[in-house]
Design an enzyme around this catalytic site. Structure first.
Site, short mmCIF file in Angstrom:
data_model
loop_
_atom_site.label_atom_id
_atom_site.label_comp_id
_atom_site.label_asym_id
_atom_site.label_seq_id
_atom_site.Cartn_x
_atom_site.Cartn_y
_atom_site.Cartn_z
N ASN A 141 25.99 -5.54 -14.12
CA ASN A 141 24.97 -4.70 -14.75
C ASN A 141 25.54 -3.28 -14.90
OD1 ASN A 141 22.89 -2.87 -15.14
ND2 ASN A 141 21.41 -4.11 -14.00
N ASP A 194 20.77 -6.10 -3.64
CA ASP A 194 19.70 -6.91 -4.22
C ASP A 194 18.39 -6.15 -3.98
OD1 ASP A 194 19.26 -9.28 -5.70
OD2 ASP A 194 18.22 -10.14 -4.00
N HIS A 201 14.23 3.40 -4.08
CA HIS A 201 14.70 2.53 -2.99
C HIS A 201 16.22 2.42 -3.02
CE1 HIS A 201 13.53 0.69 -6.69
NE2 HIS A 201 14.15 -0.45 -6.44
N ARG A 202 16.79 2.30 -4.25
CA ARG A 202 18.26 2.19 -4.37
C ARG A 202 18.94 3.46 -3.85
NH1 ARG A 202 17.40 -1.19 -8.20
NH2 ARG A 202 16.44 0.39 -9.47
N GLY A 258 24.43 -0.57 -16.20
CA GLY A 258 23.56 0.54 -15.80
C GLY A 258 23.62 0.79 -14.31
N LYS A 259 23.58 -0.30 -13.56
CA LYS A 259 23.63 -0.18 -12.10
C LYS A 259 24.98 0.38 -11.64
CE LYS A 259 21.60 -3.48 -9.66
NZ LYS A 259 21.39 -4.79 -9.01
N GLY A 271 11.93 -3.02 -15.47
CA GLY A 271 11.22 -3.88 -14.52
C GLY A 271 9.76 -3.48 -14.35
N TYR A 272 9.35 -3.31 -13.11
CA TYR A 272 7.94 -3.05 -12.80
C TYR A 272 7.60 -1.56 -12.80
CZ TYR A 272 8.21 -7.93 -11.39
OH TYR A 272 8.41 -9.29 -11.38
N ASP A 273 8.49 -0.72 -13.29
CA ASP A 273 8.24 0.73 -13.31
C ASP A 273 6.91 1.12 -13.98
OD1 ASP A 273 10.52 1.24 -11.90
OD2 ASP A 273 11.68 1.99 -13.60
P1 IMP Z 1 18.08 -6.06 -8.89
O1 IMP Z 1 18.43 -6.84 -7.66
O2 IMP Z 1 18.33 -4.57 -8.70
O3 IMP Z 1 18.71 -6.60 -10.13
O4 IMP Z 1 16.51 -6.18 -9.07
C1 IMP Z 1 15.85 -7.44 -9.22
C2 IMP Z 1 14.52 -7.26 -9.93
O5 IMP Z 1 13.63 -6.45 -9.11
C3 IMP Z 1 14.60 -6.53 -11.25
O6 IMP Z 1 14.89 -7.42 -12.30
C4 IMP Z 1 13.20 -5.93 -11.38
O7 IMP Z 1 12.29 -6.91 -11.83
C5 IMP Z 1 12.86 -5.58 -9.95
N1 IMP Z 1 13.28 -4.19 -9.64
C6 IMP Z 1 14.29 -3.80 -8.81
N2 IMP Z 1 14.41 -2.47 -8.79
C7 IMP Z 1 13.46 -2.00 -9.64
C8 IMP Z 1 13.10 -0.68 -10.05
O8 IMP Z 1 13.69 0.33 -9.65
N3 IMP Z 1 12.08 -0.60 -10.92
C9 IMP Z 1 11.41 -1.68 -11.40
N4 IMP Z 1 11.72 -2.92 -11.08
C10 IMP Z 1 12.75 -3.10 -10.19
#
Ligand code: IMP
Length: 193
Positions: free
Chosen positions: A10, A69, A177-178, A12-13, A150-152
């Site tokens: 990813n 994750d 959280h990240r 962006g990440k 995502g759920y933002d």
């Molecule tokens: P990932 O492990 O960072 O790829 O996150 C897995 C899933 O969690 C994403 O596809 C989103 O649905 C949700 N998610 C994780 N972090 C965020 C965030 O910062 N904002 C909104 N949704 C998030």
């Protein structure tokens, strides 16, 4: 120079994490620089999935590796969507996932939720280290805002009155959280020297 590989494709990440690791003195690589067989994220917790990704990458490199994750844990739904956040309704479909969350929360008074991130580091000696970050908030009753992913559009952080998708992106960058998990990783890496 010290080297570290991020277990993600990813972009962006990767670009979000890269400057911090570079600042801590690392030459930063991504999974795309290595020949890693595809991995199934079959874990039932964020930690299991982060370990699966980190170990798969560690099998093909001697460099230090970093895997993360994340997910959204909603209290009234017993912690769902949790580890299944990206595929709650349909894999990678934010709109469908948000609609399902809204539907399942329609009759709930308790709107408390937490975003959580787990980061796993495996060092050159195959030692594994775990770091966690979280962001507490509430699930809104309508979708609001255009920023983020995502759920933002449904998540109002504690202490704020707008969803993450409505707040300036700089706010999310600071409180996410990240970011909380990554800050701990950076302290750890600096202490190791
Ligand atoms: P990932 O492990 O960072 O790829 O996150 C897995 C899933 O969690 C994403 O596809 C989103 O649905 C949700 N998610 C994780 N972090 C965020 C965030 O910062 N904002 C909104 N949704 C998030």
């Amino acid at each position: 120079m010290k080297k570290i590989v991020i277990a993600s494709e990813n972009q962006g990440k990767i670009e979000e994490i890269r400057p911090h690791l570079a600042h801590a003195g690392f030459e930063v690589y991504s999974m795309a620089d290595f020949d890693v067989p595809p991995v199934d994220e079959t874990g039932t917790t964020l930690l299991e999935n982060a370990l699966i990704k980190a170990r798969a990458l560690k099998n093909v490199t001697n460099f230090m590796v970093l895997a993360d994750d994340s997910g959204l844990m909603v209290e009234a739904l017993g912690g769902k969507p949790g580890v299944y956040s990206s595929r709650y309704a349909k894999h990678g479909d934010d709109d469908a996932n948000n609609q399902k969350l809204l539907t399942n929360m329609a009759d709930k008074n308790n709107r408390f939720a937490q975003f959580k991130t787990v980061i796993v580091i495996i060092d050159q000696d195959d030692k594994e280290y775990v770091f966690e970050g979280e962001l507490s908030g509430y699930i809104h009753t309508v979708l609001e805002g255009e920023h983020g992913f995502g759920y933002d559009p449904l998540f109002i952080p504690v202490g704020y009155h707008k969803t993450l998708a409505s707040l300036p992106p700089s706010v999310k960058t600071r409180i996410s959280h990240r970011k909380q998990a990554l800050d701990q990783v950076l302290v750890f890496l600096r202490q190791r020297g």
